[in-house]
Design an enzyme around this catalytic site. Sequence first.
Site, PDB file in Angstrom:
ATOM      1  N   SER A  57     -32.216  16.104  11.967  1.00  0.00           N
ATOM      2  CA  SER A  57     -31.214  15.222  12.585  1.00  0.00           C
ATOM      3  C   SER A  57     -30.696  14.122  11.674  1.00  0.00           C
ATOM      4  O   SER A  57     -29.803  13.372  12.090  1.00  0.00           O
ATOM      5  CB  SER A  57     -31.786  14.603  13.864  1.00  0.00           C
ATOM      6  N   LYS A  90     -26.982  13.979  11.309  1.00  0.00           N
ATOM      7  CA  LYS A  90     -26.119  13.198  12.203  1.00  0.00           C
ATOM      8  C   LYS A  90     -25.533  11.967  11.519  1.00  0.00           C
ATOM      9  O   LYS A  90     -24.502  11.442  11.970  1.00  0.00           O
ATOM     10  CB  LYS A  90     -26.895  12.773  13.448  1.00  0.00           C
ATOM     11  N   SER A 113     -30.886  10.767  19.462  1.00  0.00           N
ATOM     12  CA  SER A 113     -30.678  11.919  18.579  1.00  0.00           C
ATOM     13  C   SER A 113     -30.071  13.084  19.357  1.00  0.00           C
ATOM     14  O   SER A 113     -30.527  14.226  19.274  1.00  0.00           O
ATOM     15  CB  SER A 113     -31.992  12.350  17.915  1.00  0.00           C
ATOM     16  N   LYS A 125     -32.577   6.419  10.971  1.00  0.00           N
ATOM     17  CA  LYS A 125     -32.363   7.654  11.741  1.00  0.00           C
ATOM     18  C   LYS A 125     -33.498   8.614  11.455  1.00  0.00           C
ATOM     19  O   LYS A 125     -33.814   8.887  10.297  1.00  0.00           O
ATOM     20  CB  LYS A 125     -31.025   8.300  11.355  1.00  0.00           C
TER      21      LYS A 125
END
Length: 522
Positions: free
Chosen positions: A94, A97, A351, A461
Amino acid sequence: MKNYKIITLLLIISILFNIIRSNKISLKDSDSGSNGNQDIQILINDILNNCSSSESSSCFGTQWGVVADIYTPSNGEFTNIFSLNELQAFTPASNTKLFTTISIFYTFGEDFKVFTPFFTDKPFNSVSGGSSNSELDFICVKGMGDPSMSIDNLIEAAKFFSSNPTMKKVNKLLLDTSFYNIGNGVDGNIPSAWEWEDLTSTYGSIPTPLIINENTMDIYITPSNVIGGKPTASFKYSGEDKYLPVIILATTTTTSNSSTSTLNYSFKMSSQSIYITGNCDINGGIQIITVPILDPEQYFLTVFSALLEDGGVEISQTAIGSCNYTGMDYKSFEVISPELSEMLNYTLLTSNNLYAETFLRQMGTFNSAASESTPTYQAGLEYIQQTLSIPTSLYTQVDGSGLSRNNFITPKSLITVIENVYTNVGDPQHDYISYLPVASLSGTLSKRFINTPASGIVHAKTGSMTGVNSLTGVILPNGLSDDQQNSIFFSIIANNSPAQNTDIIDIIDQIVILLTKFILSS
């Protein structure tokens, strides 16, 4: 005796070496120059080496990519303090992203909203009903890629159209899905790099132009009042039972304390039904199973028509169609999304894959440089490359969310995009950074870094899938408001790990805590 002396001498040498080494790598509070940089390099290498030193180690064989830079605002320079495989491409999960969300943040603006129109063939309002009160030739809804649209929005729309007591019939309920160019695939809305197990899980909901409840729905399972009997399934909203037939293969279990519910669901590619298996505790009460909607268009048409019929409006026909094809349609109702700032914050904190995939497609529709035959998702990927200007030699991105294992991104490119968005003159308040999870406080970091120096000052993140863990972000000792503070940016990726994710996360967190101590002592 001679051997004893030799062994004693070797032990003394080993002890002296460890004492010297320990003194060498201690991180002194006053040491923030080149010696401090050397110390941090040794300490990070020690963490990684201890983890991977032998086959019995928890992360033996794990491939690591780590890069860390210190940012000095007084001269605007980034200085590298650690680098390991920063130019090697990894599967980042992720962390992908970051590319998607930063790109749409740069170009669409924080105030951007998505408007989903409901067209009619004549002017209509809930009071007068339009020029002909009893009947509409059509209601046509055009999906515009709003990931936040909910069943409550549909209920509100149904009440609007059925609130006039003279309104009795709609000849055609149409759904326009032309906002995305889906290409020539069997189902172009399905990301080509995703796997079947992704699509049949709620984290892999299909990113269609019209989305309801993140393209998921709930099934309510009630145990039988007889041990060995079959539980029953029910739904909350009208039409859901018509959309998704449920085949119950589960049984109701005994009332012993050791009895637990083990309900599971599965889809079969050749069937429109969902299968519920396992055991259901007779005293366990109603259980809710959230499942993905595999045919979002049919779900919308079935459920919205049922909601309208609940309000007394007959629907003669439902179909996929085209809105405003004559230029004479009337926009009678509209659903408006939250601002992009709110949607970005939600996406990064949770997420959320569906939101990220929708952002990718929003950018694809905005990419005027793409050819008419280019699928919207591909146009979105090209738009990201144009926006971020990261050399394609440093990354390969195939989706917007990072769910695919075919994304290959270097730690160097990840740290570059997070450094660039922090120093972006168009975002002086560091709004984007504020959307990221905060160590021990919010989102996917709420249970990490608790009672450590990193708590509250690391914005990052996360990324995780089997064998993959990643974390990219920034350490801000004085919070977001101090533009004169030194800060550390980092990107850490682990691939091919045989260990449990928690073991790898612990190693990543050790490195981040070490970097935090370093910047706090500098």
